[in-house]
Design a protein around this motif. Structure first.
Motif, short mmCIF file in Angstrom:
data_model
loop_
_atom_site.label_atom_id
_atom_site.label_comp_id
_atom_site.label_asym_id
_atom_site.label_seq_id
_atom_site.Cartn_x
_atom_site.Cartn_y
_atom_site.Cartn_z
N LYS A 12 -36.18 5.64 15.73
CA LYS A 12 -37.39 4.78 15.41
C LYS A 12 -38.15 4.63 16.95
O LYS A 12 -39.51 4.68 16.76
CB LYS A 12 -36.97 3.17 15.17
N SER A 35 -39.09 -2.97 11.82
CA SER A 35 -38.48 -2.78 12.92
C SER A 35 -39.10 -1.64 13.60
O SER A 35 -38.96 -1.50 14.78
CB SER A 35 -36.82 -2.56 12.55
N THR A 36 -39.43 -0.45 12.92
CA THR A 36 -39.93 0.79 13.50
C THR A 36 -41.41 0.29 14.19
O THR A 36 -41.70 0.71 15.22
CB THR A 36 -40.22 1.90 12.56
N ASP A 89 -47.86 2.40 11.63
CA ASP A 89 -47.12 1.46 10.79
C ASP A 89 -45.83 2.32 10.43
O ASP A 89 -45.81 3.53 10.21
CB ASP A 89 -48.02 0.88 9.52
N ALA A 91 -42.68 2.82 7.20
CA ALA A 91 -43.00 2.80 5.59
C ALA A 91 -41.25 2.88 5.17
O ALA A 91 -40.56 3.21 5.75
CB ALA A 91 -43.34 4.46 5.19
N GLY A 105 -40.76 -4.99 4.13
CA GLY A 105 -40.56 -6.21 5.02
C GLY A 105 -41.60 -7.23 4.53
O GLY A 105 -42.01 -8.31 5.35
N GLY A 106 -42.29 -7.09 3.30
CA GLY A 106 -43.05 -8.08 2.74
C GLY A 106 -44.39 -8.13 3.06
O GLY A 106 -45.11 -9.14 2.97
N ALA A 107 -44.90 -7.39 4.18
CA ALA A 107 -46.40 -7.35 4.48
C ALA A 107 -47.31 -6.55 3.77
O ALA A 107 -48.30 -6.09 4.38
CB ALA A 107 -46.26 -7.08 6.12
N LEU A 108 -47.14 -5.83 2.77
CA LEU A 108 -47.94 -4.81 2.15
C LEU A 108 -49.45 -5.13 2.01
O LEU A 108 -50.14 -4.16 2.15
CB LEU A 108 -47.36 -4.44 0.87
N GLU A 111 -50.88 -4.96 5.26
CA GLU A 111 -50.65 -3.64 5.82
C GLU A 111 -51.79 -2.56 5.26
O GLU A 111 -52.26 -1.70 5.48
CB GLU A 111 -49.44 -3.08 5.47
N LYS A 129 -36.23 8.49 5.33
CA LYS A 129 -37.23 7.79 4.42
C LYS A 129 -37.89 8.54 3.67
O LYS A 129 -38.87 8.39 2.99
CB LYS A 129 -38.50 7.14 5.35
C1 5RP Z 1 -43.33 -3.97 5.99
C2 5RP Z 1 -43.24 -2.53 5.75
C3 5RP Z 1 -42.36 -1.56 6.75
O1 5RP Z 1 -43.08 -0.91 7.20
C4 5RP Z 1 -41.30 -0.95 5.93
O2 5RP Z 1 -40.48 -1.90 5.30
C5 5RP Z 1 -40.42 -0.29 7.05
O3 5RP Z 1 -39.52 -1.21 8.04
P1 5RP Z 1 -38.59 -0.61 8.72
O4 5RP Z 1 -39.51 0.09 9.91
O5 5RP Z 1 -37.96 -1.81 9.41
O6 5RP Z 1 -37.71 0.28 8.21
O7 5RP Z 1 -43.93 -1.68 4.93
O8 5RP Z 1 -43.91 -4.53 4.74
#
Ligand code: 5RP
Length: 262
Positions: A12, A35-36, A89, A91, A105-108, A111, A129
């Protein structure tokens, strides 16, 4: 401190480190969530603090805004900035056409608005991914709390006529209560397994009353930077059809963690 990272965090981190190379002085940058994306915000903070680069960040969640402030990335609002040069961002899934599932992560919602208002979207991810067909990751759909069970039933009804492999829908929970987005909405997770026609599914979902947005990001992402636990990165550009491989030097630097409390 970066030397102590697990292979997945290294993957990451290097993806994030490579992606911030696209950020130029004076740019308006959309800051993703997860987290990424958090690694990217830290890398950007380091560029602001150490190199004096001037950027204006627009965060896609309150979490990201908090982190950006902690690491010194100046923050503005989308309404103030109006348009962005670049969004970086994470994914949950990306396919060979760089179509995405996001919203784990609930921010779609924020985003998607931010990515759509950007000249360029870069996704940072690890190779885990990558999928041939979107849908193994449950597709998040943001719905307003009013009448959510009716919205859920309507979605289930619509899914019966769509070419997907699974059709169960669950309300996302947080400690036993419905998970709340930054907009105070709920999230339904659609367990579709394989989505044959993501454009059709996206269009149909957004016609259901109560649905605010879905986590399919279609024809939005331009570049994916795929990090490896060994410091390798692959950069795929869907517009010019290039694929490049590089090795990122993981310099042990504590500066990435300056002022970060999480
Ligand atoms: C948040 C997202 C994140 O980008 C997605 O869940 C990936 O997260 P991570 O980098 O923690 O694997 O869409 O809404």
């Amino acid at each position: 401190m970066t030397a102590d990272l697990s292979p997945i965090d290294k993957a990451k981190f290097v993806a994030a480190k490579r992606a911030v190379d696209y950020v130029e002085d004076g740019m308006r940058v959309g800051l993703g969530t997860g987290s990424t994306a958090a690694w990217m915000v830290r890398c950007l903070g380091e560029m602001v603090r150490e190199d004096g680069i001037r950027v204006t960040g627009v965060a896609t969640s309150s979490r990201t805004a908090d982190l950006a402030r902690q690491v010194g990335v100046p923050i503005s609002t989308l309404d103030e900035v109006k348009w962005l040069d670049l969004t970086i961002d994470g994914a949950d899934e990306y396919d060979p056409r760089l179509n995405l599932i996001k919203g784990g992560g609930g921010a779609l919602l924020q985003e998607k608005i931010v990515a759509t208002a950007s000249d360029q979207m870069i996704v940072i991810a690890d190779a885990g991914k990558q999928v041939d067909t979107l849908g193994a990751f449950p597709l998040p759909v943001e719905v307003i709390p009013f009448g959510w069970q009716t919205s859920k039933a309507l979605i289930e009804e619509m899914l019966a006529n769509l070419e997907v492999t699974g059709r169960s829908v669950s309300l996302r929970l947080d400690n036993g209560a419905p998970y709340r987005t930054d907009e105070n909405n709920f999230i339904l997770d659609l367990h579709l397994r394989q989505i044959a026609d993501p454009h059709q599914v996206s269009m149909v979902l957004n016609q259901v009353p109560g649905v605010v947005e879905n986590g399919l990001f279609l024809d939005i992402c331009d570049i994916v930077v795929i990090g490896g636990g060994d410091g390798s990165v692959e950069v795929r550009d869907i517009n010019n059809g290039t694929v490049e491989h590089e090795q990122i030097d993981i310099v042990d630097t504590d500066n990435l963690f300056v002022d970060v409390q999480d």
